[in-house]
Design an enzyme around this catalytic site. Structure first.
Site: not given
Ligand SMILES: NC(=O)c1ccc[n+]([C@@H]2O[C@H](COP(=O)([O-])OP(=O)(O)OC[C@H]3O[C@@H](n4cnc5c(N)ncnc54)[C@H](O)[C@@H]3O)[C@@H](O)[C@H]2O)c1
Ligand SMILES: O=c1ccn([C@@H]2O[C@H](COP(=O)(O)OP(=O)(O)O[C@H]3O[C@H](CO)[C@@H](O)[C@H](O)[C@H]3O)[C@@H](O)[C@H]2O)c(=O)[nH]1
Length: 458
Positions: A11, A36, A130, A160, A219, A275, A432
């Site tokens: 991924g 991926d 994930s 994460e 998480k 998320c 904002r």
């Molecule tokens: N985006 C964030 O800020 C964030 C932060 C913390 C946790 N997470 C969690 O992490 C996970 C991934 O999120 P993301 O934002 O990176 O998603 P994303 O959609 O950006 O990336 C996921 C990737 O996995 C690939 N994929 C799917 N099935 C696959 C398979 N069978 N084999 C190989 N690759 C495959 C997809 O093609 C894609 O590129 C989710 O569970 C999400 O909730 C996301």
């Molecule tokens: O005081 C605040 C703080 C945040 N936001 C909004 O809340 C959303 C989420 O913001 P933020 O949490 O900073 O960004 P994410 O990248 O979505 O990160 C959250 O989601 C991730 C995915 O799970 C986690 O890993 C992080 O810890 C968690 O902060 C955004 O639309 C922000 O604009 C507000 O409106 N007011």
């Protein structure tokens, strides 16, 4: 060169890419491969234009790519050749069948588990990166342990916590790293292997170890608590608008209590991002599954208030602009769900844009990084939408400017110039609270902020 450890990540998304780039950067003695199923995504990771925008990411990838960080589509080979496998595939909200609109869709997750099983010929540590429902590790173990070839699998949970826009700093200096394992001899041994990886740059006391279920659940709970703060302050912003209390003053007054703390108290048009909503829905679904209806209702309230806040913003625009938006040109400053990212997943701007179009407004969208995604998000929207890079061009001749994303650049624009170009009476809706409302008012704008008394010339 021989490497100490061989690490794979399945991924290559917002999490897999930056997380693995950080491990490769901090641990030159390890070889890190990211695979991926999407060949275009891998090609982008191998190109000069990475598939995601994240401050500091380009430098990290440039420093490590083809040294000890590799991007590939060969998943089978990756599984065969690596002993530690992070799984960072997407786990969106289910859109079909039982749990549609609530539960996590685990199909990508399960496919990955089966692939790992099929192609493993030596012991593996499988790391859940994930975000998953609590007890997913059990399903993972059950799938992996159907093996006839007696390969040993240990499943760990290592959620994460990075936030987009600050991912590189969050990864480099995390508040904590969480690792959950089975509390068996093998489980603890696998856990130590993962602790060792992070200990290359994260202080030991910040590496928390728990049982595997606590880690999975923490998480979801972490995101639920963060989102709950945003919904709480947004709920109070509605009351401020009725009472002439000022939400910024209230946030400061309560946030200086060290038990409450000052962060995550910025009132806004609502939270977005891939998320918060998904993970709370997942939590709500789990509570209902276990028969905890009252607990489910409590957390569902966080999402309800978020929807309410977005709709309230549109209604305020409608009321302020004499109850009709039909034919009015409205410029959205920002489309990303937060600043410093091009990501628009669940961005409140999508909702606002669609509602404005429903009201037959003409919508102009500008954003420094998110215009490509905005075009995709609104591809099926009916009505007139323009996508314009330059904010002055975008705002020219508009009846209103609505701030959707807190990009620093929107605080630094020449609002006197914007006022001169605007259709009069001119409106600003600051979703904002990044502008000085009094200053904008003195320039001639009618100013509507979140949770503050409107400043109007009529
Ligand atoms: N985006 C964030 O800020 C964030 C932060 C913390 C946790 N997470 C969690 O992490 C996970 C991934 O999120 P993301 O934002 O990176 O998603 P994303 O959609 O950006 O990336 C996921 C990737 O996995 C690939 N994929 C799917 N099935 C696959 C398979 N069978 N084999 C190989 N690759 C495959 C997809 O093609 C894609 O590129 C989710 O569970 C999400 O909730 C996301
Ligand atoms: O005081 C605040 C703080 C945040 N936001 C909004 O809340 C959303 C989420 O913001 P933020 O949490 O900073 O960004 P994410 O990248 O979505 O990160 C959250 O989601 C991730 C995915 O799970 C986690 O890993 C992080 O810890 C968690 O902060 C955004 O639309 C922000 O604009 C507000 O409106 N007011």
């Amino acid at each position: 060169m021989t490497f100490e450890k061989h690490i794979l990540c399945i991924g290559a998304g917002y999490v897999g890419g930056p997380t693995m780039a950080m491990i490769a950067h901090q641990c030159p003695q390890y070889r890190v491969t990211i695979v991926d199923i999407n060949p275009d995504r891998i090609a982008q990771w191998n190109s000069d234009v990475l598939p995601i925008y994240e401050p500091g990411l380009d430098e990290l990838v440039k420093a490590t790519r083809n040294r000890n960080l590799f991007f590939s589509t060969n998943i089978e080979q990756g599984i065969r050749e690596n002993e530690i496998i992070f799984v960072s595939v997407n786990t969106p909200t289910k859109t079909f069948g039982t749990g549609a609109g609530m539960a996590a869709d685990l199909q990508y997750w399960e496919k990955t588990a089966r692939q790992i099983l099929e192609h493993s010929t030596s012991p593996k540590i499988v790391v859940e990166k994930s975000t998953l429902p609590v007890r997913t590790a059990q399903a993972m173990e059950r799938i992996l342990n159907t093996s006839q070839n007696h390969v040993r699998f240990d499943v760990l949970s290592n959620p994460e916590f990075l936030a987009e826009g600050t991912a590189i700093n969050d990864l480099k200096n995390p508040d904590r790293v969480l690792i959950g394992s089975r509390e068996t001899e093998e489980g603890l041994k696998a856990r130590n292997t993962l602790v060792e990886i992070y200990a290359n740059w994260v202080p030991r006391e910040k590496i928390l170890t728990t049982n595997i279920w606590s880690s999975e659940l923490s998480k979801l709970v972490s995101n639920a608590f963060l989102a709950q703060r945003v919904s709480s302050i947004n709920a109070i912003s509605a009351l401020c608008e009725k009472t002439e209390a000022d939400i910024s003053e209230v946030a400061r007054a309560i946030g200086t209590d060290s038990r409450i703390g000052s962060r995550f108290l910025n009132a806004s048009i609502g939270f977005g991002g891939s998320c918060f909503k998904k993970d709370i829905l997942n939590l709500v679904y789990l509570c209902r599954y276990y028969g905890l209806e009252d607990v489910a209702d409590y957390w569902e309230g966080v999402i309800k208030i978020n929807g309410y806040q977005q709709e309230r913003f549109v209604r305020n625009m409608l009321t302020a602009m004499f109850n009709t938006l039909s034919g009015k040109r409205i410029c959205l400053f920002g489309f990303a769900f937060k600043a410093n990212t091009g990501d628009t997943r669940e961005s409140p701007a999508i909702y606002v844009a669609r509602r404005l179009l429903e009201e037959q407004a003409e919508v102009v969208i500008t954003d420094p990084k998110a215009l490509d995604n905005a075009r995709i998000d609104l591809a099926d929207a009916r009505g007139t939408v323009h996508f314009v890079d330059d904010p002055y061009e975008a705002a020219r001749g508009c009846h209103a400017i609505a701030i959707m994303t807190e990009w620093a650049l929107y605080g630094e624009l020449d609002y006197a110039r914007l006022y001169r170009q605007a259709e009069k009476p001119a409106f600003i809706f600051d979703g904002r609270n990044i502008l000085d409302p009094r200053r904008c008012f003195e320039l001639g704008f009618n100013v509507f902020s979140i949770g503050k008394r409107p400043l109007t010339h009529f």
